[in-house]
Design an enzyme around this catalytic site. Structure first.
Site, mmCIF file in Angstrom:
data_model
loop_
_atom_site.group_PDB
_atom_site.id
_atom_site.type_symbol
_atom_site.label_atom_id
_atom_site.label_comp_id
_atom_site.label_asym_id
_atom_site.label_seq_id
_atom_site.Cartn_x
_atom_site.Cartn_y
_atom_site.Cartn_z
ATOM 1 N N GLY A 33 0.802 -1.238 0.000
ATOM 2 C CA GLY A 33 0.000 0.000 0.000
ATOM 3 C C GLY A 33 0.825 1.274 0.000
ATOM 4 O O GLY A 33 2.065 1.244 -0.042
ATOM 5 N N ARG A 64 -1.348 -8.260 -1.959
ATOM 6 C CA ARG A 64 -1.863 -9.046 -3.092
ATOM 7 C C ARG A 64 -1.456 -8.486 -4.448
ATOM 8 O O ARG A 64 -1.515 -9.151 -5.457
ATOM 9 C CB ARG A 64 -3.395 -9.077 -3.025
ATOM 10 C CG ARG A 64 -3.913 -10.033 -1.980
ATOM 11 C CD ARG A 64 -5.409 -10.059 -1.976
ATOM 12 N NE ARG A 64 -5.951 -8.716 -1.779
ATOM 13 C CZ ARG A 64 -7.221 -8.395 -1.881
ATOM 14 N NH1 ARG A 64 -8.108 -9.304 -2.190
ATOM 15 N NH2 ARG A 64 -7.636 -7.159 -1.676
ATOM 16 N N ASP A 199 1.564 7.567 16.179
ATOM 17 C CA ASP A 199 1.120 8.919 15.840
ATOM 18 C C ASP A 199 2.353 9.542 15.203
ATOM 19 O O ASP A 199 3.324 9.869 15.907
ATOM 20 C CB ASP A 199 0.702 9.694 17.085
ATOM 21 C CG ASP A 199 0.177 11.064 16.706
ATOM 22 O OD1 ASP A 199 0.827 11.735 15.872
ATOM 23 O OD2 ASP A 199 -0.878 11.477 17.207
ATOM 24 N N HIS A 200 2.348 9.682 13.881
ATOM 25 C CA HIS A 200 3.619 10.033 13.229
ATOM 26 C C HIS A 200 4.119 11.419 13.637
ATOM 27 O O HIS A 200 5.289 11.737 13.458
ATOM 28 C CB HIS A 200 3.525 9.889 11.700
ATOM 29 C CG HIS A 200 2.800 11.012 11.020
ATOM 30 N ND1 HIS A 200 1.445 11.090 10.971
ATOM 31 C CD2 HIS A 200 3.255 12.108 10.363
ATOM 32 C CE1 HIS A 200 1.088 12.187 10.315
ATOM 33 N NE2 HIS A 200 2.175 12.825 9.924
ATOM 34 N N ASP A 257 -9.310 13.516 12.436
ATOM 35 C CA ASP A 257 -8.115 13.308 11.608
ATOM 36 C C ASP A 257 -6.880 13.992 12.202
ATOM 37 O O ASP A 257 -5.777 13.465 12.131
ATOM 38 C CB ASP A 257 -8.386 13.853 10.199
ATOM 39 C CG ASP A 257 -7.301 13.469 9.216
ATOM 40 O OD1 ASP A 257 -6.945 12.279 9.171
ATOM 41 O OD2 ASP A 257 -6.793 14.355 8.496
ATOM 42 N N HIS A 262 -2.898 14.108 16.587
ATOM 43 C CA HIS A 262 -1.704 14.960 16.481
ATOM 44 C C HIS A 262 -1.744 16.202 17.394
ATOM 45 O O HIS A 262 -0.818 16.451 18.153
ATOM 46 C CB HIS A 262 -1.482 15.412 15.034
ATOM 47 C CG HIS A 262 -1.530 14.282 14.042
ATOM 48 N ND1 HIS A 262 -1.022 13.041 14.305
ATOM 49 C CD2 HIS A 262 -2.036 14.204 12.778
ATOM 50 C CE1 HIS A 262 -1.199 12.245 13.252
ATOM 51 N NE2 HIS A 262 -1.819 12.942 12.315
ATOM 52 N N LYS A 362 -7.646 21.999 6.358
ATOM 53 C CA LYS A 362 -7.135 21.633 5.033
ATOM 54 C C LYS A 362 -7.387 22.784 4.073
ATOM 55 O O LYS A 362 -8.236 23.631 4.302
ATOM 56 C CB LYS A 362 -7.876 20.378 4.538
ATOM 57 C CG LYS A 362 -7.469 19.117 5.289
ATOM 58 C CD LYS A 362 -7.343 17.922 4.364
ATOM 59 C CE LYS A 362 -6.955 16.665 5.096
ATOM 60 N NZ LYS A 362 -5.506 16.474 5.261
HETATM 61 C C1 BG6 Z 1 -2.447 12.403 8.775
HETATM 62 C C2 BG6 Z 1 -3.820 12.822 8.348
HETATM 63 O O1 BG6 Z 1 -2.491 11.731 9.999
HETATM 64 O O2 BG6 Z 1 -1.629 13.562 8.932
HETATM 65 C C3 BG6 Z 1 -3.754 13.616 7.056
HETATM 66 O O3 BG6 Z 1 -4.626 11.667 8.162
HETATM 67 C C4 BG6 Z 1 -2.817 14.780 7.216
HETATM 68 O O4 BG6 Z 1 -5.041 14.068 6.669
HETATM 69 C C5 BG6 Z 1 -1.475 14.324 7.746
HETATM 70 O O5 BG6 Z 1 -2.652 15.391 5.940
HETATM 71 C C6 BG6 Z 1 -0.586 15.490 8.063
HETATM 72 O O6 BG6 Z 1 0.701 15.024 8.338
HETATM 73 P P1 BG6 Z 1 1.974 15.917 8.012
HETATM 74 O O7 BG6 Z 1 3.108 15.123 8.540
HETATM 75 O O8 BG6 Z 1 1.994 16.096 6.531
HETATM 76 O O9 BG6 Z 1 1.751 17.202 8.734
#
Ligand code: BG6
Length: 510
Positions: A33, A64, A199-200, A257, A262, A362
């Site tokens: 993916g 797949r 949580d990136h 989201d 975040h 956004k």
């Molecule tokens: C994601 C959201 O977790 O974080 C997205 O699902 C968002 O909608 C994104 O665009 C933002 O991450 P970054 O690292 O680009 O600020």
């Protein structure tokens, strides 16, 4: 602008990562993916480039889409080439030797049996001390896959005396009840210490820097409270729209989201009490206190403290920009908010009465994420002689530029003691030799080493959902307006008025 002096620069950019010493098997579900393409495999490439991966490890990429391993590797090599300025073929080759493509459908039990056999076989020739199951799939499959891992004995096969870990992407549930249900399923299979919720944002350099800035600088540490801080702002502004994620986003909106995870994570690091030690548990406990406070918020005046918005069409430089409701897979009557601003308070000794302003949206004019800490200016000094001064402002820039700036007052040169504001700026991402690691690089490094500091605990997630559920319910009860704002604009004017009513303004507008 601050420049690091030469010695510091050397220190700053020396390779501090220790080698990963434990051999591991990394089983990636959703291995074909977007996330695998854009984040996970590129992060492994960077780790390989730093030469810190162990001698023995295997990435089983399941999916797949591709029929053969070569097809898989070619596709990923192409993605890397598109993403990076330069891909070193030797480094890629050294990584590719450790990638096994495993064609699998989550729906097919035979595939899980085949995978078990393969893991057992591989474990005979490679002594591993870690097995990591990474679910980079659609959230609806999380519970089902985890249950199959247990049912087909994938956790323990060929592997004794060590724990298997589960890594799970967001969203973790879509409200408190669904998150709890998911967590119950997972925690019947994995212990909390082995569940890594991503949580990136916690992988971002400047987010990891928050505690260091707060706690290693006496000038900030001493002032980090309601006596000295006037207000806190966190804004995560995005310039892109929903792109091709309409289906997911229309059910989610900005509140789930960006806020539930975040923004609240960033806030918890800014607002938490000082941890007594740096263990993942202690830091999480301190963050949980903030999430609990949030969940206890009574939100009685929510209608005055929240602004919801949705982007509308616009024409910029002759180009027609779509409204949210015109995007692919979005309900043309959708009431989903793509923008939200919120004012809230934490009712504790440190922060009582300090307004906290949060904002994300956004399709705003630019991508910009930062934390602004504005200090109080209610002091008197003979020097001021009624001059109106700018406040001291600490700005932690998260992206696109990473760094810190501090605004303070100084004497205007050659003036009659006239005072002017100046800014000291440290731009981390501008340093010549510094290359900020990808968010996922550090996260993968930590999950292999079993360090949970940059992952969210169940308690954090559960209280954050309680808070978000409460806001959602209140918004529905009070029928909070949805303000339309033109795509690629500054967002709804109502968000500015929220601060103007308090005699303040957003720092991204300054
Ligand atoms: C994601 C959201 O977790 O974080 C997205 O699902 C968002 O909608 C994104 O665009 C933002 O991450 P970054 O690292 O680009 O600020």
């Amino acid at each position: 602008m601050f420049q690091l002096n030469k010695t510091l620069d050397k220190l700053y950019n020396s390779p501090v990562d220790k080698n990963i010493e434990e051999n591991f098997q990394f089983i990636l579900f959703g291995g074909t993916g977007d996330l695998a393409h854009n984040k996970i495999i590129p992060a492994f490439y960077n780790l390989a480039a730093k030469n810190i991966l162990p001698e023995q490890y295997t990435i089983f990429a399941t999916g797949r889409r591709y029929d053969s391993e070569q097809e898989y590797l070619d596709a990923f090599y192409n993605t890397l080439q598109n993403k990076k300025e330069k891909v070193d073929k030797k480094i890629w080759q050294s990584l590719a030797e450790h990638i096994e493509y495993f064609q699998l459908s989550f729906k097919d039990e035979n595939d899980f049996e085949r995978l078990r056999e393969r893991l057992a076989q591989k474990s005979e020739t490679e002594a591993i001390s870690n097995r990591i199951f990474y679910l980079a799939t659609a959230p609806k499959f999380f519970a089902e896959i985890a249950e199959k891992l247990e049912e087909f004995n994938l956790l323990n096969v060929g592997f004794k005396n060590h724990d298997s870990r589960l890594v799970i992407e967001k969203p973790f549930g879509h409200d408190f009840d669904s998150a709890q249900k998911l967590n119950n399923t997972l925690s019947n299979i994995f212990s909390e210490k082995n569940i890594f919720r991503i949580d990136h944002y916690l992988g971002k350099e400047m987010i990891q820097n928050i505690m260091v800035i707060r706690l290693s600088n006496p000038i900030f540490r001493a002032l980090w409270n309601k006596e000295h801080i006037d207000n806190i702002q966190i804004y995560l502004n995005e310039s892109e729209g929903v792109k091709d994620r309409g289906k997911y986003y229309d059910d989610t909106g900005v509140i789930k989201d960006m806020f539930q995870n975040h923004i609240l994570q960033v806030l918890s690091l800014i607002a938490m009490e000082e941890p007594e030690n740096l263990s993942a548990e202690e830091i999480s406990d301190k963050k949980v206190e903030v999430f609990k406070e949030l969940a206890d918020n009574d939100l009685s005046d929510i209608d005055e403290h929240i602004v919801r918005g949705q982007y509308d069409s616009n024409t910029v430089d002759g180009e027609k920009l779509k409204a949210y409701r015109e995007e692919k897979e979005i309900d043309p009557d959708s009431e989903t908010a793509t923008f939200m601003a919120l004012k809230l308070f934490l009712n504790n000794e440190r922060w009582r009465d300090v307004p906290i302003y949060l904002k994300s949206g956004k399709r705003l004019s630019k991508k910009e994420a930062a934390i602004a800490i504005e200090f109080k200016d209610d002091f008197h000094s003979a020097y001021l002689d009624n001059q109106k001064l700018d406040t001291n402002l600490l700005l932690i820039n998260i992206q696109p530029e990473e760094g810190v700036s501090l605004r303070f007052n100084t004497r205007k040169p050659a003036s009659n003691n006239q005072i002017i504001p100046v800014e000291m700026e440290f731009c981390q991402s501008c340093q010549q030799y510094f290359n900020s690691p990808e968010n996922y690089e550090g996260l993968i490094y930590d999950m292999i080493n079993g360090d949970k500091t940059l992952f969210t605990s169940w308690k954090e997630v559960s209280y954050s959902w309680k808070f978000i559920d409460k806001i959602q319910d209140k918004c529905a009860e009070e029928d909070i307006a949805l303000h339309m704002y033109p795509a690629q604009s500054e967002g709804p004017g109502a968000a500015d008025k929220l601060l103007e009513a308090d005699g303040r303004s957003w720092q991204d507008k300054e």
